[in-house]
Design an enzyme around this catalytic site. Structure first.
Site, short mmCIF file in Angstrom:
data_model
loop_
_atom_site.label_atom_id
_atom_site.label_comp_id
_atom_site.label_asym_id
_atom_site.label_seq_id
_atom_site.Cartn_x
_atom_site.Cartn_y
_atom_site.Cartn_z
N LYS A 46 0.96 -1.20 0.13
CA LYS A 46 0.16 0.33 -0.16
C LYS A 46 1.09 1.67 -0.20
O LYS A 46 2.33 1.12 0.56
CB LYS A 46 -0.65 0.11 1.24
CG LYS A 46 -2.28 0.84 0.91
CD LYS A 46 -3.11 0.25 0.17
CE LYS A 46 -4.22 0.98 -0.08
NZ LYS A 46 -5.53 0.64 -0.42
N ASP B 125 -6.43 4.38 -4.42
CA ASP B 125 -8.23 4.72 -3.07
C ASP B 125 -8.04 5.33 -3.17
O ASP B 125 -8.44 6.36 -4.67
CB ASP B 125 -6.76 3.74 -2.47
CG ASP B 125 -7.09 3.72 -0.95
OD1 ASP B 125 -7.81 2.42 -1.30
OD2 ASP B 125 -6.93 4.22 -0.23
P1 NDP Z 1 -12.62 8.14 -2.73
O1 NDP Z 1 -11.37 9.22 -2.83
O2 NDP Z 1 -13.19 8.12 -4.07
O3 NDP Z 1 -13.99 8.64 -1.73
C1 NDP Z 1 -14.51 8.53 -0.90
C2 NDP Z 1 -15.40 9.56 -0.06
O4 NDP Z 1 -15.82 9.08 0.70
C3 NDP Z 1 -15.31 10.24 -0.46
O5 NDP Z 1 -17.13 11.35 -0.92
C4 NDP Z 1 -15.42 11.61 0.82
O6 NDP Z 1 -16.03 12.95 0.81
C5 NDP Z 1 -15.84 10.26 1.34
N1 NDP Z 1 -15.88 10.70 3.00
C6 NDP Z 1 -14.05 10.70 3.54
N2 NDP Z 1 -13.85 10.52 4.87
C7 NDP Z 1 -15.13 10.54 5.07
C8 NDP Z 1 -16.41 10.62 6.54
N3 NDP Z 1 -15.31 10.73 7.86
N4 NDP Z 1 -17.57 10.68 6.58
C9 NDP Z 1 -18.29 10.55 5.56
N5 NDP Z 1 -17.41 10.25 4.08
C10 NDP Z 1 -16.80 10.54 3.93
O7 NDP Z 1 -12.46 7.11 -2.71
P2 NDP Z 1 -13.00 5.85 -2.79
O8 NDP Z 1 -14.27 5.12 -2.82
O9 NDP Z 1 -12.20 4.86 -3.56
O10 NDP Z 1 -12.48 4.24 -1.04
C11 NDP Z 1 -13.43 4.76 -0.61
C12 NDP Z 1 -12.69 3.71 0.59
O11 NDP Z 1 -12.89 2.39 0.10
C13 NDP Z 1 -11.93 3.65 1.75
O12 NDP Z 1 -11.33 3.36 2.55
C14 NDP Z 1 -11.13 3.00 0.25
O13 NDP Z 1 -9.25 2.21 1.05
C15 NDP Z 1 -11.06 1.88 0.11
N6 NDP Z 1 -11.08 0.97 -1.00
C16 NDP Z 1 -10.78 0.80 -2.51
C17 NDP Z 1 -10.91 0.41 -2.99
C18 NDP Z 1 -11.28 0.83 -4.61
O14 NDP Z 1 -10.90 0.30 -5.82
N7 NDP Z 1 -11.17 2.07 -4.73
C19 NDP Z 1 -10.32 -0.81 -3.10
C20 NDP Z 1 -11.07 -1.47 -2.04
C21 NDP Z 1 -11.09 -0.44 -0.54
P3 NDP Z 1 -15.19 14.08 0.58
O15 NDP Z 1 -14.94 14.07 -0.86
O16 NDP Z 1 -15.77 14.82 1.08
O17 NDP Z 1 -13.74 13.76 1.08
#
Ligand code: NDP
Length: 450
Positions: free
Chosen positions: A129, A169
């Site tokens: 990572k 991520d």
């Molecule tokens: P993104 O950056 O695309 O999206 C993250 C989202 O979460 C944004 O909408 C962000 O909002 C929101 N967010 C952050 N903190 C909070 C909070 N405290 N409460 C509510 N919303 C919040 O990331 P991903 O969708 O790629 O990743 C999300 C999660 O999934 C992470 O934990 C990542 O490690 C995990 N993951 C992702 C994978 C992937 O393929 N992308 C694979 C496996 C796991 P804002 O814009 O306001 O920051």
């Protein structure tokens, strides 16, 4: 949490001593060690071979300076990380996170979890990572590009298609992968599958964008089908976040007949009782890069509330935390249980706190842990690597079919391990054990260097 085994307690204490203050990493190690206790009680060779002692120590941790110049000509400095945790099963594999909260604890926790997740997919991928405390929010495209180029200038010395293959991520989507890939190619003069999550025009895989969210729903449906003889169809669903994972989880949940009524970002959440219009979320988040609040300008009947954690107060039968670590705590879990939640599956990494998981399990709520439930993203990255090696493309239907088979396989491995180790339906334990055993076998087989 205290571990009920002397050897595991010793390993855990040494991790805490060696990585002081790294609470996220401690939490992730603690949870895995706890669930492996039944394995070491049956398999003394695991202790004798020092498998767990070796597994909790990364093979390599790279930390580096990332200097870049902003649009005003000012020099900025961020910190870059890559943890190459375990290569027993294949090249290190795991995403890059760009977020101000990134530090070595967060990167180690994610890298450690990634070992078991990648193992569960059954594909040949080790665990790694990386990322940086750079915040892409509010930066121009050019600033993001300059940061990514500087980051890759150093990272390119440590990665490669057969060594370490990063992906996206939080904060790293197609735009960032493109800048990173371009810089790697420039420096190394190689067009290889060194990153996944690439655009289709540069060797990306169909369905990679959708994979984590879709996979999460395939997994959740398996839990419903095989444990409760039920299905997602007709259920009310809440999804936190509105990023890559959340958007495609929402899309697939609705395709399966669920009704997604709430989504969030770090500022607040929206509630649309008639069902969230995913196309509007895509427009706001993927195209306009705006706040989720904007949804109410498109859908007048929808409500917006500040404080993103309030999303868990909404009554639902399925809760899918897809935002960030520790976003769903005991207090929120109590409300969900009181409101009759039937299933919770982790789209994000470690979004549910240990106390909340315990409550869900005690209350008979189906619980899908991240390393199994969100493994669809890395699984499809593995499929992207295969396609790059073959210099060939599979169709969307082919990739989606393989993704579904992998998610069903992951559920089965975790469920079967939970039964074999006398905790039927405890998929936290089952996923940890099934993921661990494959890595342990490979480590044993490969010996250690004296
Ligand atoms: P993104 O950056 O695309 O999206 C993250 C989202 O979460 C944004 O909408 C962000 O909002 C929101 N967010 C952050 N903190 C909070 C909070 N405290 N409460 C509510 N919303 C919040 O990331 P991903 O969708 O790629 O990743 C999300 C999660 O999934 C992470 O934990 C990542 O490690 C995990 N993951 C992702 C994978 C992937 O393929 N992308 C694979 C496996 C796991 P804002 O814009 O306001 O920051």
């Amino acid at each position: 949490m205290e571990l009920k085994n002397k050897y595991m307690e010793e390993v855990y204490n040494s991790v805490c001593l060696r990585n002081p203050g790294e609470t996220e990493f401690h939490q992730a190690v603690n949870e895995v060690l706890e669930s492996l206790i039944p394995v070491i009680e049956k398999r003394p060779d695991i202790i004798e071979e020092g498998i767990i002692d070796r597994m909790v120590e990364p093979e390599r941790l790279i930390m580096f300076r990332v200097p870049w110049v902003d649009d005003k000509g000012k020099i900025r400095v961020n910190r870059g990380f890559r943890v190459q945790f375990n290569s027993a099963l294949g090249p290190y594999k795991g995403g890059l996170r760009l977020h101000p909260t990134v530090n070595s604890s967060v990167i180690k926790f994610l890298g450690f979890e990634q070992i078991f997740k990648n193992s569960l997919t059954g594909l040949p991928m080790g665990g790694g990572k990386g990322g940086s405390d750079f915040d892409p929010k509010g930066k121009s495209d050019n600033e993001v590009m300059r940061f990514c180029q500087s980051f890759m200038t150093e990272l390119s010395k440590h990665i490669g298609a057969d060594t370490d293959v990063p992906a996206g991520d939080i904060g790293v989507g197609s735009r960032e992968i493109g800048y990173l890939f371009g810089q790697y190619k420039r420096i190394r003069n190689e067009f290889t599958g060194v990153l996944t999550g690439k655009a289709l025009c540069s060797g990306g895989s169909l369905i990679r964008t959708e994979a984590t969210g879709y996979g999460l729903l395939y997994f959740t449906e398996e839990m419903f089908n095989k444990i409760n003889q039920d299905s997602i169809k007709g259920k009310t669903v809440i999804i936190s976040g509105s990023g890559n994972v959340a958007i495609y989880a929402a899309e697939k949940a609705q395709e399966m007949g669920g009704r997604v009524v709430a989504m969030s970002d770090s500022s607040g959440y929206i509630y649309d009782p008639s069902g969230i219009k995913v196309d509007i979320i895509k427009q706001i988040k993927e195209k306009e890069r705006k706040r989720i609040k904007e949804y109410t300008t498109y859908v007048k009947e929808a409500e917006y509330h500040e404080d993103c954690s309030g999303i868990w107060n909404i009554k639902c039968q399925v809760a899918l935390p897809c935002a960030t670590q520790n976003e769903l705590d005991l207090k929120s879990a109590e409300i969900l249980v009181k409101n009759g939640v039937l299933a919770v599956a982790e789209g994000a990494n470690m979004p549910v706190t240990p106390e909340a998981i315990e409550l869900f399990q005690k209350s008979g709520v189906l619980f899908g842990p991240a390393k199994a439930a969100n493994a669809g993203g890395v699984a499809t990255s593995g499929l992207e690597m295969s396609q790059n090696s073959m210099r060939y493309f599979w169709t969307s239907e082919e990739v989606d079919k393989k993704l579904k088979e992998i998610m069903v396989g992951i559920f089965d491995s975790a469920y079967n391990a939970s039964k074999e180790y006398n905790c039927p339906g405890d998929l936290v334990v089952g996923a940890n054990i099934a993921g661990f055993l494959r890595v342990a076998e490979a480590m044993k087989w490969q010996g250690i260097a004296y």
